[in-house]
Motif scaffolding. Sequence first.
Motif, short mmCIF file in Angstrom:
data_model
loop_
_atom_site.label_atom_id
_atom_site.label_comp_id
_atom_site.label_asym_id
_atom_site.label_seq_id
_atom_site.Cartn_x
_atom_site.Cartn_y
_atom_site.Cartn_z
N PRO A 245 0.77 -1.04 0.12
CA PRO A 245 -0.05 0.01 -0.04
C PRO A 245 0.84 1.03 0.03
O PRO A 245 0.49 2.33 -0.58
CB PRO A 245 -0.91 -0.05 1.27
N ALA A 246 2.07 1.09 0.64
CA ALA A 246 2.98 2.52 0.71
C ALA A 246 3.22 2.86 -0.65
O ALA A 246 3.59 3.96 -0.91
CB ALA A 246 4.09 2.13 1.46
N LEU A 247 3.42 1.94 -1.76
CA LEU A 247 3.68 2.33 -3.03
C LEU A 247 2.58 2.94 -3.76
O LEU A 247 2.69 3.42 -5.14
CB LEU A 247 4.46 1.14 -3.78
N LEU A 248 1.47 2.76 -3.32
CA LEU A 248 0.18 3.30 -4.06
C LEU A 248 -0.06 4.70 -3.93
O LEU A 248 0.38 5.34 -2.68
CB LEU A 248 -1.13 2.66 -3.78
N ALA A 249 -0.70 5.28 -4.94
CA ALA A 249 -1.27 6.52 -4.59
C ALA A 249 -2.46 6.66 -3.66
O ALA A 249 -2.97 5.57 -3.70
CB ALA A 249 -1.63 7.29 -6.09
N GLU A 250 -2.61 7.81 -2.90
CA GLU A 250 -3.78 7.77 -2.06
C GLU A 250 -5.05 7.46 -2.77
O GLU A 250 -5.80 6.77 -2.11
CB GLU A 250 -3.78 9.02 -1.41
N ALA A 251 -5.49 7.90 -3.94
CA ALA A 251 -6.67 7.43 -4.57
C ALA A 251 -6.75 6.13 -4.80
O ALA A 251 -7.78 5.68 -4.64
CB ALA A 251 -6.57 8.32 -5.95
N GLU A 252 -5.62 5.39 -5.24
CA GLU A 252 -5.49 3.94 -5.50
C GLU A 252 -5.95 3.32 -4.20
O GLU A 252 -6.73 2.25 -3.89
CB GLU A 252 -4.26 3.49 -5.96
N ARG A 253 -5.24 3.76 -2.99
CA ARG A 253 -5.40 2.86 -1.58
C ARG A 253 -6.85 3.29 -1.29
O ARG A 253 -7.58 2.12 -0.90
CB ARG A 253 -4.72 3.66 -0.77
N GLN A 254 -7.49 4.65 -1.50
CA GLN A 254 -9.06 4.49 -1.19
C GLN A 254 -9.80 3.77 -1.92
O GLN A 254 -10.77 3.25 -1.33
CB GLN A 254 -9.15 6.26 -1.55
N ALA A 255 -9.55 3.49 -3.26
CA ALA A 255 -10.36 2.51 -4.11
C ALA A 255 -10.45 1.45 -3.46
O ALA A 255 -11.29 0.28 -3.63
CB ALA A 255 -9.92 2.70 -5.48
N LEU A 256 -9.28 0.74 -2.91
CA LEU A 256 -9.06 -0.51 -2.35
C LEU A 256 -9.41 -0.61 -0.83
O LEU A 256 -9.33 -1.52 -0.31
CB LEU A 256 -7.54 -0.84 -2.48
#
Length: 443
Positions: A371-382
């Motif tokens: 998760p630390a490598l994802l953009a915040e928007a991607e994390r939110q979607a997941l």
Amino acid sequence: MSAAQPEREPLISFVTTDYAGITRGRSIASSSYAPGKGKSLGWVPANMSLTPFDLIADPNPWGSSGDLRLLPDDDARFQFSIEGSATPLDIVMSDIVELDGTPWVCCPRSFLKQALRDLETETGLSLMASFEHEFQILNAGWPAAPAFALQALRRADPFGPALMAALRSAGVEPEVFIAEYGKDQFEITLAPAAALAAADRAVLLRETVRELSRNRGWQCSFAPKTAVDGVGNGVHIHFSFRDAKGAPATYDAAQPGGVSAVAGSFVAGILRHLPALCAFTAPSPISYLRLQPHHWSSSYTWFGDRDREASLRICPVNRIGGADPAKAFNIEYRPADATSCPHLALGVLVRAGLEGIRSKLSPPPLFSGDPALLAEAERQALGLKRLPQSLSEALETLLADATVCGWFAPVAVETYTGMKRMEMTLAGDTLDDAMCHRYAVIY
Ligand code: GLU
Ligand code: MG
């Protein structure tokens, strides 16, 4: 004629483990303990406002007045034979009750018992659990040894065998003892047990390690961090379900990750409330030094299959020799540490999981990756939300979660958050090695 032996009347201690995660109590001569007679000992409400630093939160809802009783659970008496102890360690887990015997609103063990009763009544499920603990020996003066190494284990000998024997002597079933990754760090796992017994065993395990260490002149520590850059000491809470007939109910080969529908809803309930639950399971300022990405301790609301960075991890099951996976299948909650009270920590997991079952939440999707490598928007979607990054953030998140606060009487929330705020004031703002050390010698 030999010199007269000093006379000793061994004690039995009526104990409770409080909001600070510290086991306290009062003792009588064990010869005068009469199971089944309802004998209890006095207790003081303001004790629950005690910070780990031995100052009572001021203000607190209780003041100097009021009286309670420590009522022993006769089925939860544990008598240990511990190498080097002058008299046996004899403890009986006790509930804090009012003078008429009704549970006190702040009693953590009564809180867990009620949560388990509700789970069983509403779903027919009973919970099995096991607390896996990591700890360090701070001052043994050992030569350095590599992580996980046989020499790291043998350096400490016979500490491991003595710990195994001490636990076994009281019916606490030790499983695996390892020299862990951190400096002078060890881990011990216990066999799964009915949830209340599992929380009791977590208390017993901590106190057994402490006593064995004391007997050797060692300072052991379960603190989540004993140095800012050191490896963390986690408490991983494993859980699984049994149905009304006692059959395993956590596994379903047809579901993603093998997680049964009901276990999936339970996990979804925990994930939904996880940021608020951290206020109970990771309840000290230094807990948040541990809950960081890439620490194998968990830092996001993440359900993962066999990934040690996940907050809720599906544990591997062994199929060697044709073993039935349903029996051993279990899920592990990782954002917990030993500054928490085991009964309270498990109690809030049960409450959150039960909310998930009641609301028929779908099992959360499994995530694998970083998760630390994802953009915040991607994390939110997941659905990957960062866990609180400080105790004060965790307490704010708790107070903003009306569902979680609603599991407690308002005065219990006031007692808990008031004590924790006072603890933060006493700990100070600087998260440094000195603060870790202050916690290391308490826990
Ligand atoms: N020490 C890690 C923690 O703080 C856990 C390492 C492991 O997976 O055993 O939780
Ligand atoms: Mg470990």
